[in-house]
Design a protein around this motif. Sequence first.
Motif, short mmCIF file in Angstrom:
data_model
loop_
_atom_site.label_atom_id
_atom_site.label_comp_id
_atom_site.label_asym_id
_atom_site.label_seq_id
_atom_site.Cartn_x
_atom_site.Cartn_y
_atom_site.Cartn_z
N GLU A 115 0.91 -1.17 -0.08
CA GLU A 115 0.05 -0.08 0.04
C GLU A 115 0.88 1.46 -0.14
OE1 GLU A 115 -3.11 0.23 -0.52
OE2 GLU A 115 -3.22 -1.98 -0.82
N GLN A 116 1.78 1.17 0.83
CA GLN A 116 2.71 2.57 0.72
C GLN A 116 3.39 2.47 -0.45
OE1 GLN A 116 5.81 2.28 3.85
NE2 GLN A 116 6.47 4.49 3.39
N ALA A 117 3.83 1.37 -1.15
CA ALA A 117 4.36 1.50 -2.30
C ALA A 117 3.50 2.02 -3.53
CB ALA A 117 4.78 -0.14 -3.03
N ALA A 118 2.39 1.86 -3.35
CA ALA A 118 1.17 2.34 -4.28
C ALA A 118 1.30 4.00 -4.23
CB ALA A 118 0.02 1.71 -4.08
N ASN A 145 9.19 -1.41 -15.31
CA ASN A 145 8.34 -0.56 -16.43
C ASN A 145 6.78 -0.71 -16.06
OD1 ASN A 145 10.71 0.27 -18.33
ND2 ASN A 145 10.62 -1.95 -18.77
N LEU A 146 6.67 -0.45 -14.68
CA LEU A 146 5.18 -0.40 -14.27
C LEU A 146 4.67 0.91 -14.44
CD1 LEU A 146 6.04 -2.41 -10.89
CD2 LEU A 146 5.25 -3.39 -13.09
N THR A 147 3.35 0.86 -15.03
CA THR A 147 2.91 2.21 -15.51
C THR A 147 1.51 2.55 -14.84
OG1 THR A 147 1.80 1.02 -17.33
CG2 THR A 147 3.98 2.03 -17.78
N SER A 148 1.13 1.85 -13.85
CA SER A 148 -0.05 2.39 -13.06
C SER A 148 0.19 1.89 -11.58
CB SER A 148 -1.12 1.53 -13.74
OG SER A 148 -1.33 0.13 -13.23
N VAL A 149 -0.71 2.63 -10.81
CA VAL A 149 -0.74 2.39 -9.11
C VAL A 149 -0.88 1.18 -9.08
CG1 VAL A 149 -1.58 3.06 -7.18
CG2 VAL A 149 -0.97 4.82 -8.72
N GLU A 150 -2.12 0.46 -9.56
CA GLU A 150 -2.21 -0.83 -9.18
C GLU A 150 -1.22 -1.77 -9.89
OE1 GLU A 150 -4.53 -3.77 -7.72
OE2 GLU A 150 -5.08 -1.70 -7.50
N ALA A 151 -0.67 -1.74 -10.64
CA ALA A 151 0.50 -2.44 -11.30
C ALA A 151 1.56 -2.53 -10.11
CB ALA A 151 0.96 -2.10 -12.55
N VAL A 152 1.92 -1.46 -9.49
CA VAL A 152 2.68 -1.11 -8.62
C VAL A 152 2.54 -2.21 -7.17
CG1 VAL A 152 4.00 0.33 -7.04
CG2 VAL A 152 3.95 1.00 -9.40
N ARG A 153 1.26 -1.76 -6.83
CA ARG A 153 0.79 -2.47 -5.84
C ARG A 153 0.65 -3.94 -5.98
NH1 ARG A 153 -3.78 -0.36 -5.72
NH2 ARG A 153 -3.72 1.07 -4.23
N GLU A 154 0.42 -4.47 -7.17
CA GLU A 154 0.23 -6.04 -7.18
C GLU A 154 1.82 -6.37 -7.28
OE1 GLU A 154 -1.59 -6.93 -10.90
OE2 GLU A 154 -3.72 -6.34 -10.10
N GLY A 174 10.97 -4.37 3.14
CA GLY A 174 9.81 -4.00 2.09
C GLY A 174 10.51 -3.72 0.88
N VAL A 175 10.10 -2.82 0.04
CA VAL A 175 10.58 -2.85 -1.38
C VAL A 175 11.05 -1.39 -1.67
CG1 VAL A 175 8.92 -4.55 -2.22
CG2 VAL A 175 8.09 -1.96 -2.06
#
Length: 907
Positions: A517-520, A554-563, A583-584
């Motif tokens: 969640e924090q990553a997103a 190459n993640l282009t959306s918040v959801e992609a980052v969360r996943e 963490g990450v």
Amino acid sequence: MSTYRLKSVFRPQSIAIVGGSTRERSAGRAVVRNLQAAGFPGKLGWVSRRYPEIDGVRTVRNLGDLGWVPDLIVITAPARIVPRVVAVAARLGVAAAIILTAGLGKGPGSPAARAESAARAKGLRILGPHCLGVIAPHAKLNASIAAHCPQPGDLALISESSAIAAALVEWGVARSVGFSAVVSLGDTLDVDFGDLLDYFATDYRTRAILLYVEHIQDARKFMSAARAAARSKPVVVVKSGRQPASAARDAQTHTGALASADAVYDAAFRRAGLLRVGALDELFAAAETLGRLGTFPGHRLAILSNGGGVGQLATDQLAALGGTLATLSADTVSRLDKAIPQEWSRANPVDIVVDADGERYAQAIEALLADPDNDALMVVNVPTAFTSSADAAQALTRSLGARSGGYRRKPVFAVWLGNDDAAIGTLNAAQIPSYATESDAIHGFMHLVRYRQAQTALMETPPSLPEDFVVDSAAARQHVEAALQAGRRWLDPLAVQAVLEAYGIPVAPLQLAGDAEQAARLAATMLQAGSAVAVKILSPDIPHKSDIDGVRLNLTSVEAVREAADGILGRARAARPKARIDGVVLQPTLLRPKARELIAGIADDATFGPVIVFGRGGTATEVIDDKALALPPLDLRLAHELIGRTRVSRILKAYGDVPAADERAVALVLVKLAQLATDLPEIRALDINPLLADRDGVIALDARIAVAPSESGHKGRGHPRLSIFPYPKEWERYIPLSDGTTAFVRPVRPEDDALFRAFFARVTDEDLRLRFFQAVKHFSHEFIARLTQLDYARSIALVAIDPRSGQMLGAVRLHADADYDRGEYGILIRSDLKGHGIGWKLMQIMIEYAGWLGLNVVEGQVLRENRTMLDMCQTLGFKVSTDPDEPTVANVVLSVQEARAASAPVR
């Protein structure tokens, strides 16, 4: 103790053997026989408590019963009594002992430790224990258990292994190759590689030094001695133990995995200017070559053969080893046309046809020796029914004897195939190196080429660093000390970023997130700025992220980052349940499509300390294994040379539609990493992988730094872990002069070549004679390089410079022995500046430096006619006496501690 009392090992006036029996395999008996067979001219005694007479030689029960004190004793007595023998010898004043006895053990309380303690208290030098002994043919000395004694020659062999030393002796006897000395170190209680390199570097009987190394105990001492020796004569080394060490395989950084122990030794030998060969047969070939040929400028080889196939094989081998096949000049082709049948090759290799007799050989050899388009000649003879190999050998020796002028020193390598004893005898008698195969001869040629290249590299002047090379070591140290105080081994990613930025190494920005969640939330800001996002696992216990599939790019959306973050964390916990998962890491994706992936960093070696690693980066870096290593400190020349030793250096150049990468920026990163290793000895590992490089420069995408408390691994002052002493910047200072001006004093640097040349132009011939004890008319590049390219571990030269003009006013130098007990000084002031107090101030700083090093004595030699220098020495507290061997020379000796107590430091 360096060369202290080693003269008693290699040129003793008297020897006593302690131990021995009437048994045929008695070591003491073998040593006495060898000494007698060699014709040792000095006094010889034998100590044996059990036998009053052996082989007709009367013995005494104790060393004290000899009635005289031997220079050297050879101990073959049982291990339990060796410490007592050493103690008695030390008390009597014996200078040196060779201990052949094995089984003295190691560690406190062992016979070895007790013998070492007894010897050191009185300054008795020990070679061994468990060694072959010493052979010095020029002194008719064979104090060894070798089967034979080689003839006098100019090769010195230093072997850690007795078996290897014995094998080389046998090889030399069979091939009529002579030695100045043969030494085996055994278990090395005292005399080591550094001591012997120092000794043979200045031994006029020794033209080349051969080393067989298993391990080095004192890396800084070895490097200091090896670099000094290699500047004066060839040093060839073979090192056993090439297999990768488990420590490298289990390393937690890519650079650590790449820096195997053997690769680090290779880097050390290269940096010292030593010629490393791969095996004993190559060492034999190098000995054959160096024993009979001097070094030569150039790298172009001409090949002459009476068989085209052998010549072509030699050409292939030359190409495989990186050699250069010479061309034939037009004059040489014309000359050969008149002497050789028309079917000859008309090119190099020169095939003079299968029926070539001695006369045809002679004419071809003389033509090639006179050809300025080659630098060396290899002559091959294939035995046939049409010709005589012995006649061809005689033709070669006649041609070499008749040559003159500039071609007299052109080296010639002989390959006489077959078993013609008469031919080989002719070549050996003429001191022409001969080889069993064309491959051996090519290796011999390349040994000389590579040695010359190493010497040239040692003497090169490095380019200056850019003026904007500024580092903030204090800021970096704060992060390192904070981690150590917290008990952490690894710096957190933000601290890593701060350390690299403090040293001017570009780093991709990053942020830390404890969960998905924090990553997103953090990714949203990056995405709004128009950048894709990379997510990587953050764990001090997972050194290689790809091992657990811990990277998403190459993640282009918040959801992609969360996943991605959620998946990475889940996989990490499943794969490494005991690992600490913090963490990450989030980074903006950098779009540099034509960048090359490199690796750069610092590895830690148990023997040599910090090592700089460079090579091909990425996840498969260990599999590709395209790397090169170097010991810090580095300058730009060394950094570019390091890059050039990798395959990836080729794709740093332009190719296709890909522009060349900024190689200078890559080199600067390596220099900065070397500076980082110098400034912060607590850094034990540093990985930058990948380091992206393209035409716009470099940037570190991922980096890790491991730290640990600093531990000293060397004698003497300065950096506790570097094997090569860095530039001692702390000795830079300004000093007042008697005319009211100031001078800037600093240590000499390798790039000071031009500074010294301009200085010598303003020193009179008379002042040069007083300084160097002879007239000096020409200052060659090699001469200047020996003054400016210093090993700061034991040598220091301080120059005084006018801050306004940049001109050099004078210089003082100090060279310490390996035990940091005594140092020898020299000083020279510009002739038009005498009386300004420059010499006085430099001498005071030199004495202060000697105290900082921990020296007890500073000494020097001064011509007695040089009253100005003698008066200054006496005022400074030196004791002056006439040299017993040269009445025109005065010896000046200073107690450093007394001098420091009598005067305050110069600041």
